[in-house]
Design an enzyme around this catalytic site. Structure first.
Site, PDB file in Angstrom:
ATOM      1  CE  LYS A  65       3.220   9.412  -5.587  1.00  0.00           C
ATOM      2  NZ  LYS A  65       2.154   8.392  -5.720  1.00  0.00           N
ATOM      3  NE  ARG A 119       0.904   3.016   1.830  1.00  0.00           N
ATOM      4  CZ  ARG A 119       1.056   4.022   0.963  1.00  0.00           C
ATOM      5  NH1 ARG A 119       2.235   4.250   0.411  1.00  0.00           N
ATOM      6  NH2 ARG A 119       0.037   4.798   0.647  1.00  0.00           N
ATOM      7  NE  ARG A 169      -4.917   7.237  -1.462  1.00  0.00           N
ATOM      8  CZ  ARG A 169      -4.166   6.318  -0.832  1.00  0.00           C
ATOM      9  NH1 ARG A 169      -4.737   5.333  -0.151  1.00  0.00           N
ATOM     10  NH2 ARG A 169      -2.867   6.387  -0.894  1.00  0.00           N
ATOM     11  NE  ARG A 199      -1.378   6.873   3.635  1.00  0.00           N
ATOM     12  CZ  ARG A 199      -0.785   7.351   2.563  1.00  0.00           C
ATOM     13  NH1 ARG A 199       0.537   7.248   2.446  1.00  0.00           N
ATOM     14  NH2 ARG A 199      -1.480   7.917   1.611  1.00  0.00           N
ATOM     15  NE  ARG A 258      -2.174  13.120  -4.963  1.00  0.00           N
ATOM     16  CZ  ARG A 258      -1.351  12.592  -4.060  1.00  0.00           C
ATOM     17  NH1 ARG A 258      -0.325  13.278  -3.625  1.00  0.00           N
ATOM     18  NH2 ARG A 258      -1.532  11.365  -3.632  1.00  0.00           N
TER      19      ARG A 258
END
Ligand code: AMP
Length: 192
Positions: A14, A128, A145, A134, A89
């Site tokens: 996204k 990532r 998630r 992160r 969301r």
């Protein structure tokens, strides 16, 4: 105005694809994930409040993210349009967004939904996490998630489908290939 929702599970691309659309159409990028990370980095009260929720892979309360979005909409009253990334969301967030946009005499043009298989998402996000550090990009939190997404966020696609605004895009391929698929949908919006 061109108001887009870029939608999909964590790791669907996204953020990456938003950047291409912004460059092409000059839209304002509103990512609630980025806003929440900025709050955490600044050490604000709100940042401290959401830290453990984000680390657990759960969703932050609707009121919090809706307030963040409302503030940004007011701050960019003259924008040619917005791209909403990671928001809405939940269906409650989608309803609140419709309400906020109606007050500004505008509406969502369409939702671009990136479709990516779950195992590909996990592979992308673990990578990532290794590159960016992160904290919520570790396999255990990633899986949580995705569960949150399937339970609470997927119904948002049905919400926009009910309004005739859902556009599904295959989210596997090179960044350029996926970008070209999105560009085709956006050209159709502009022709409307
Ligand atoms: P993202 O960068 O969009 O993947 O968001 C990272 C994390 O921030 C999510 O896993 C949630 O904990 C939180 N978050 C971001 N956007 C929202 C939202 N619209 N509603 C609730 N929680 C959110």
């Amino acid at each position: 105005m061109l108001n887009l929702v870029i939608f999909g599970p964590p790791g669907a691309g996204k953020g990456t694809q938003s950047q291409r659309v912004i460059d092409q159409f000059g839209l304002i990028h509103l990512s609630t994930g980025d806003m929440l990370r900025a709050e955490m980095a600044s050490g604000s009260e709100l940042g401290d409040q959401v830290k453990s929720i984000i680390a657990a892979g759960q969703l932050v309360r609707d009121e919090i993210v809706i307030a963040l979005i409302a503030k940004r909409l007011d701050a960019h009253a003259e924008a040619p349009g917005f791209i909403f990334d990671g928001f809405p969301r939940t269906v409650a967030q989608a309803e609140a967004l419709d309400h906020l946009l109606t007050e500004k005499h505008t509406s969502i043009t369409g939702m671009i939904s990136l479709v990516v298989p779950e195992e590909e998402l996990v592979t992308r996000l673990v990578k990532r996490g290794e590159e960016s550090g992160r904290s919520d990009d570790n396999e255990e939190t990633i899986r949580k998630r995705i569960v949150e997404y399937n339970e609470k966020t997927l119904p948002v696609a049905t919400y926009y489908q009910g309004q005739g605004k859902l556009y599904e895009i295959e989210g596997v391929g090179s960044i350029e290939e996926i970008g070209d698929r999105i560009a085709k949908v956006l050209k159709a919006f502009q022709a409307q």
